[in-house]
Design a protein around this motif. Structure first.
Motif, mmCIF file in Angstrom:
data_model
loop_
_atom_site.group_PDB
_atom_site.id
_atom_site.type_symbol
_atom_site.label_atom_id
_atom_site.label_comp_id
_atom_site.label_asym_id
_atom_site.label_seq_id
_atom_site.Cartn_x
_atom_site.Cartn_y
_atom_site.Cartn_z
ATOM 1 N N VAL A 163 0.907 -1.078 0.243
ATOM 2 C CA VAL A 163 0.017 -0.150 0.010
ATOM 3 C C VAL A 163 1.116 1.258 0.139
ATOM 4 O O VAL A 163 1.568 1.021 0.790
ATOM 5 C CB VAL A 163 -0.630 -0.832 1.126
ATOM 6 N N GLU A 164 0.802 1.757 -0.513
ATOM 7 C CA GLU A 164 1.438 3.771 -1.184
ATOM 8 C C GLU A 164 1.406 4.681 0.277
ATOM 9 O O GLU A 164 -0.077 4.107 0.562
ATOM 10 C CB GLU A 164 0.709 3.806 -2.463
ATOM 11 N N ARG A 165 1.968 4.021 0.843
ATOM 12 C CA ARG A 165 1.556 5.281 2.353
ATOM 13 C C ARG A 165 0.720 4.986 2.832
ATOM 14 O O ARG A 165 0.029 5.501 3.491
ATOM 15 C CB ARG A 165 0.632 6.714 1.425
ATOM 16 N N GLY A 166 0.956 2.735 3.071
ATOM 17 C CA GLY A 166 0.109 2.443 4.198
ATOM 18 C C GLY A 166 0.658 2.308 5.034
ATOM 19 O O GLY A 166 2.469 1.473 4.822
ATOM 20 N N VAL A 283 -8.406 8.833 -11.929
ATOM 21 C CA VAL A 283 -7.062 9.346 -12.518
ATOM 22 C C VAL A 283 -6.122 10.183 -12.107
ATOM 23 O O VAL A 283 -6.154 11.262 -12.089
ATOM 24 C CB VAL A 283 -7.963 9.265 -14.688
ATOM 25 N N LYS A 284 -4.919 9.795 -12.206
ATOM 26 C CA LYS A 284 -3.498 10.876 -11.799
ATOM 27 C C LYS A 284 -3.091 11.195 -13.798
ATOM 28 O O LYS A 284 -2.443 9.325 -13.738
ATOM 29 C CB LYS A 284 -2.511 9.789 -10.474
ATOM 30 N N ALA A 285 -2.821 11.679 -14.084
ATOM 31 C CA ALA A 285 -2.356 12.376 -15.006
ATOM 32 C C ALA A 285 -1.611 13.139 -15.204
ATOM 33 O O ALA A 285 -1.999 14.318 -14.135
ATOM 34 C CB ALA A 285 -3.203 12.323 -16.277
ATOM 35 N N TRP A 320 -11.020 13.288 -12.402
ATOM 36 C CA TRP A 320 -9.257 13.630 -13.076
ATOM 37 C C TRP A 320 -8.815 14.269 -11.318
ATOM 38 O O TRP A 320 -9.683 15.262 -11.425
ATOM 39 C CB TRP A 320 -9.895 14.425 -13.927
ATOM 40 N N ARG A 321 -7.790 13.708 -11.679
ATOM 41 C CA ARG A 321 -6.876 14.774 -10.032
ATOM 42 C C ARG A 321 -6.791 15.948 -10.397
ATOM 43 O O ARG A 321 -5.260 15.840 -11.507
ATOM 44 C CB ARG A 321 -6.279 13.709 -9.379
ATOM 45 N N ALA A 322 -6.656 17.258 -9.512
ATOM 46 C CA ALA A 322 -5.780 18.246 -10.764
ATOM 47 C C ALA A 322 -4.640 18.102 -9.322
ATOM 48 O O ALA A 322 -3.910 19.487 -9.265
ATOM 49 C CB ALA A 322 -6.959 19.194 -9.638
ATOM 50 N N VAL A 356 -9.567 17.393 -5.913
ATOM 51 C CA VAL A 356 -8.783 18.967 -5.697
ATOM 52 C C VAL A 356 -8.038 18.547 -4.386
ATOM 53 O O VAL A 356 -9.108 18.441 -2.591
ATOM 54 C CB VAL A 356 -9.414 20.079 -5.930
ATOM 55 N N LYS A 357 -6.720 18.333 -4.108
ATOM 56 C CA LYS A 357 -6.765 17.924 -3.064
ATOM 57 C C LYS A 357 -6.242 19.496 -1.806
ATOM 58 O O LYS A 357 -7.256 20.404 -2.346
ATOM 59 C CB LYS A 357 -4.922 17.806 -2.558
ATOM 60 N N ASN A 358 -6.750 18.913 -0.586
ATOM 61 C CA ASN A 358 -7.437 19.926 0.190
ATOM 62 C C ASN A 358 -6.610 21.150 0.628
ATOM 63 O O ASN A 358 -7.123 22.455 0.307
ATOM 64 C CB ASN A 358 -7.586 19.993 2.408
ATOM 65 N N ILE A 361 -0.118 22.343 -2.584
ATOM 66 C CA ILE A 361 1.502 21.559 -1.577
ATOM 67 C C ILE A 361 1.237 20.003 -2.266
ATOM 68 O O ILE A 361 0.718 19.786 -3.384
ATOM 69 C CB ILE A 361 2.013 22.132 -0.794
ATOM 70 N N ASP A 362 0.934 19.478 -0.819
ATOM 71 C CA ASP A 362 0.521 18.467 -0.655
ATOM 72 C C ASP A 362 0.229 17.555 0.992
ATOM 73 O O ASP A 362 1.361 16.988 1.339
ATOM 74 C CB ASP A 362 1.468 17.567 -0.725
ATOM 75 N N PHE A 363 -0.965 17.506 1.362
ATOM 76 C CA PHE A 363 -1.440 17.037 2.555
ATOM 77 C C PHE A 363 -0.539 17.848 3.612
ATOM 78 O O PHE A 363 -0.272 16.734 4.155
ATOM 79 C CB PHE A 363 -1.888 15.850 2.177
ATOM 80 N N GLN A 389 -1.653 8.772 7.086
ATOM 81 C CA GLN A 389 -0.458 10.107 8.386
ATOM 82 C C GLN A 389 0.307 9.619 7.187
ATOM 83 O O GLN A 389 1.064 9.951 8.216
ATOM 84 C CB GLN A 389 -1.018 10.018 9.305
ATOM 85 N N GLU A 390 0.386 10.548 6.116
ATOM 86 C CA GLU A 390 1.726 10.734 5.200
ATOM 87 C C GLU A 390 2.500 11.312 6.023
ATOM 88 O O GLU A 390 3.766 10.752 6.653
ATOM 89 C CB GLU A 390 1.694 10.342 4.231
ATOM 90 N N TYR A 391 1.978 12.675 6.409
ATOM 91 C CA TYR A 391 3.100 13.783 7.057
ATOM 92 C C TYR A 391 2.595 13.760 8.343
ATOM 93 O O TYR A 391 2.642 15.179 8.472
ATOM 94 C CB TYR A 391 2.951 14.676 5.965
ATOM 95 N N LEU A 392 1.719 13.546 8.768
ATOM 96 C CA LEU A 392 1.421 13.875 10.013
ATOM 97 C C LEU A 392 1.249 12.400 10.628
ATOM 98 O O LEU A 392 0.140 11.653 11.975
ATOM 99 C CB LEU A 392 -0.358 13.464 10.318
HETATM 100 C C1 BDP Z 1 2.229 12.217 -2.367
HETATM 101 C C2 BDP Z 1 2.405 11.296 -1.652
HETATM 102 C C3 BDP Z 1 2.211 9.905 -3.464
HETATM 103 C C4 BDP Z 1 1.053 10.658 -3.707
HETATM 104 C C5 BDP Z 1 1.012 11.179 -4.070
HETATM 105 C C6 BDP Z 1 -0.423 11.675 -4.941
HETATM 106 O O1 BDP Z 1 3.984 11.172 -1.240
HETATM 107 O O2 BDP Z 1 2.997 8.863 -2.461
HETATM 108 O O3 BDP Z 1 1.743 9.371 -4.813
HETATM 109 O O4 BDP Z 1 0.805 11.971 -2.843
HETATM 110 O O5 BDP Z 1 -1.439 12.270 -4.335
HETATM 111 O O6 BDP Z 1 1.463 13.002 -1.114
HETATM 112 O O7 BDP Z 1 -0.625 11.280 -5.971
#
Ligand code: BDP
Length: 700
Positions: A163-166, A283-285, A320-322, A356-358, A361-363, A389-392
């Motif tokens: 699991v990625e970030r699991g 989709v993540k593209a 579709w992810r932003a 859209v992520k909250n 930047i990135d969580f 909780q990747e960053y928490l």
């Molecule tokens: C980041 C993670 C990465 C993910 C990416 C995503 O580190 O593993 O693939 O987000 O949301 O926070 O696609």
């Protein structure tokens, strides 16, 4: 008690009056019809009856007679509901429910009605929760409907079960043994989600593997979809943009190529032949190395629309992810999603949602809301939170995320109307969109307690509850979860609630206070790494904190990258001024001198020290509060959390010491006298390595 039962472990009902009432209700349930979902309800009532009352419920065959409780859809109950009442229930939509007493021929029946069987299921879970939290009153009427249509978990699960970030073991999807073997966990998982109103799951990682779209895997996914259906849960899959090449044998994945269009149509039709209510693709593209339309000089709308068109005849949705950014773009990463998506406003098909992520930047432990919310008018926007909780603190730390999500959802966007909020955009009330979505990146794995840290369950719970009703406060959710998980003792309740509600601010303080961000360890993202440098600049810490001898912070005002300019003028006006911006976002938008004076009258350098130190102190307080509950809690769960809190305290100290010692090399000032002086030396902290930190993405 090992946590497997989650919040569905139904405590024995002790209060005499309530017990008598429930015994009566449980002595006669009548369903006005049949549905696989009603079988699910019967099973739940059996579990609840045994646990709460020590006896099985009675399901009667006749509407009257011994019957006490009526269950069914509005249509099924039409003969016993008044016309006004039917109209009111209709208004509650596909997933809503009504419950309350109905008097029929002089006798009162406690009744739960939905417009569909799944609405009845949601009503039953709501009713059981009200019993467990001590708020059930058989005499009052209650109705609810979710604010958001798709309440969805995103699993970042790979086909090999990593699991990625699991942080809770392996994936619960045992692809190898599917379709033949049904792990009972699938059912417990569905039950837990349905109890919260979660109605959609994407099974696979956004860093997708095209094999999931082969016939073999469709057959496996079908089994899961069949299990989830009675629980009201739709299955989604992640689609790899280059799948036409990888599994379709084509030379291109150009979205405008006729063969590619035909590939997506055939694949989609085939999927629907296995899963007639398939939800759609996620989709993540063109992000972090994932393939996408840019390879063919096509934009995101052209990429998304080809998949959306394949799904549309079946009623499917394309998400579709932003989350797009590239280090080759000469722009602050913060700005890249808006730069790509704003010009495409109105160009996506109606069945497309941009997820859209909250934040931009990135969580991060805390982010201001993403500037795409409010920036487009003719594009459906959904929000993506990260439950894992990747960053928490990953699975070693207790951090209750509801306050963070609440902060984002209630943020004012000032667009499209002056009163608009992020929540109002994603639930359609401000934006007018009909297709609405709240997604959470799952924290679930094969660990016995599902989430690694027992308190990770509170985040799964909170996500589901907020997706259903974002007007619930974090305190309300904390109270519910605590009662459902640990029972109703007032002392336990108040102490655990206190721990939950201060945990997020504590983590922000000892990790990244005052708007600092992205200063965690390289790649695995475990622990502090404010010194991280080398490789892609936008994956380093230096890119984000910009500390130098003069000061610290990322200038995103008009004198810097002007990412701030992507927000509404009201926000630009207030946040451009370092004296007016909420201090929690200060260094996110401003590069300021070490001696800049904050509202407290202290300097920036001093406040950074005080915040880090406060974070450690709160973590220690959480640990002490937990320790004081020893005699009140079962030993197994008590000890599990006790050990993890000890790790959390040492990690909080590690964060504080590392960051303060590192920033001191620029600030060249002594630490404020009132804080605990960081021990050790910086070289020691920089030398630490964590080869076993889990959850790293597979190499692309
Ligand atoms: C980041 C993670 C990465 C993910 C990416 C995503 O580190 O593993 O693939 O987000 O949301 O926070 O696609």
């Amino acid at each position: 008690k090992d946590g497997y039962e989650l919040w569905l472990d139904y405590d024995k009902v002790e209060a005499l009056q309530m017990k008598a009432q429930l015994e009566s209700l449980f002595s006669g349930f009548f369903f006005f019809g049949e549905s696989p979902t009603y079988d699910v309800i019967r099973k739940e009532l059996e579990i609840a009856g045994e646990k709460m009352l020590g006896k099985a419920p009675v399901f009667s065959q006749e509407r009257l007679g011994q019957t006490q409780v009526w269950l069914g859809t509005r249509e099924q109950l039409s003969q016993v509901l008044g016309l006004d009442q039917q109209a009111q229930i209709l208004e509650l939509g596909e997933d809503g429910f009504w419950m309350g007493p109905i008097i029929f021929q002089g006798k009162t029946y406690f009744t739960i009605v939905g417009n569909r069987p799944v609405g009845v299921l949601y009503g039953v879970f709501n009713w059981l929760r009200s019993i467990q939290t001590g708020t059930f009153d058989p005499g009052t009427q209650k109705s609810e409907q979710p604010k958001v249509k798709l309440r969805m978990l995103n699993h970042w699960d790979n086909l090999d079960r990593t699991v990625e970030r699991g942080y809770a073991g392996f994936s619960i999807w045992d692809w190898h043994k599917l379709p033949g073997y049904i792990d009972p966990r699938y059912i417990d998982y569905a039950r837990a989600n349905a109890s919260l109103g979660i109605n959609a799951v994407s099974l696979t990682n956004v860093n997708a593997n095209a094999r999931i779209l082969t016939t073999d895997f469709m057959k496996k996914a079908k089994v899961l979809a069949d299990i989830f259906r009675p629980y009201g849960i739709q299955v989604f899959l992640t689609a790899r943009f280059s799948a036409p090449i990888e599994i379709g044998g084509l030379k291109t994945a150009d979205p405008l190529d006729p063969e590619v269009i035909a590939f997506w149509k055939e694949k989609t039709d085939e999927l629907y032949s296995f899963i007639p209510d398939f939800g759609g693709f996620l989709v993540k593209a063109n992000s972090e190395g994932q393939p996408g339309p840019h390879e063919y000089q096509r934009n995101h709308a052209e990429g998304a629309n080809v998949l959306a068109d394949a799904l549309a005849p079946h009623g499917g949705v394309l998400i579709w992810r932003a989350f797009v950014y590239s280090h080759e773009v000469d722009q602050d990463r913060h700005k890249q999603a808006n730069l790509e998506f704003e010009p495409l406003d109105g160009k996506f098909r109606d069945n497309v949602i941009i997820q859209v992520k909250n934040g931009a930047i990135d969580f991060m432990p805390r982010e201001p809301f993403h500037p795409l919310f409010g920036a487009v008018e003719n594009t459906n926007l959904g929000i993506e939170f990260q439950i894992t909780q990747e960053y928490l603190g990953q699975a070693t730390q207790l951090v209750f995320l509801a306050p963070m999500w609440e902060e984002v959802l209630r943020s004012k966007t000032y667009r499209p109307t002056p009163a608009s909020t992020v929540a109002g955009i994603i639930d359609g009330s401000n934006s007018g969109q009909n297709l609405t979505l709240m997604a959470g990146v799952s924290n679930i794995g094969t660990d016995r307690n599902w989430t690694g840290h027992l308190f990770g369950q509170s985040n799964w719970y909170a996500f589901g509850r907020q997706a259903w009703d974002h007007t619930l406060t974090s305190a309300e959710i904390a109270e519910e979860w605590t009662k459902m998980t640990f029972g109703n003792s007032p002392e336990v309740l108040s102490k655990i609630e206190e721990i939950l509600l201060e945990s997020h601010e504590a983590a922000v303080n000892y990790m990244m206070p005052l708007g600092l961000h992205h200063i965690m360890g390289w790649d695995h993202h475990y622990g502090p790494g404010p010194w991280v440098t080398g490789g892609r600049p936008d994956w380093t810490a230096l890119y984000y904190h910009q500390a130098d001898s003069l000061g610290i912070g990322f200038d995103r005002t008009s004198s810097g990258s002007n990412a701030l300019g992507q927000y509404a003028p009201e926000i630009v006006h207030q946040w451009s001024d370092p004296n007016q911006i909420p201090e929690k976002y200060l260094l996110w938008f401003h590069h300021l001198p070490w001696d800049f004076e904050l509202k407290s009258g202290k300097t920036l350098w001093e406040e950074i020290g005080l915040h880090y130190d406060q974070g450690v102190k709160t973590a220690r307080k959480m640990q002490e509060t937990w320790a004081s509950l020893e005699s009140e809690l079962d030993p197994q769960r008590f000890d599990h959390v006790r050990q993890l809190l000890a790790i959390q305290v040492s990690e909080a100290e590690w964060w504080r010491n590392s960051c303060l010692l590192y920033f001191q090399t620029f600030a060249k000032r002594p630490f404020p006298a009132e804080i605990e002086q960081p021990a050790g030396d910086l070289e020691y902290y920089k030398s630490l390595r964590f080869p076993t930190a889990p959850g790293i993405r597979p190499r692309w």
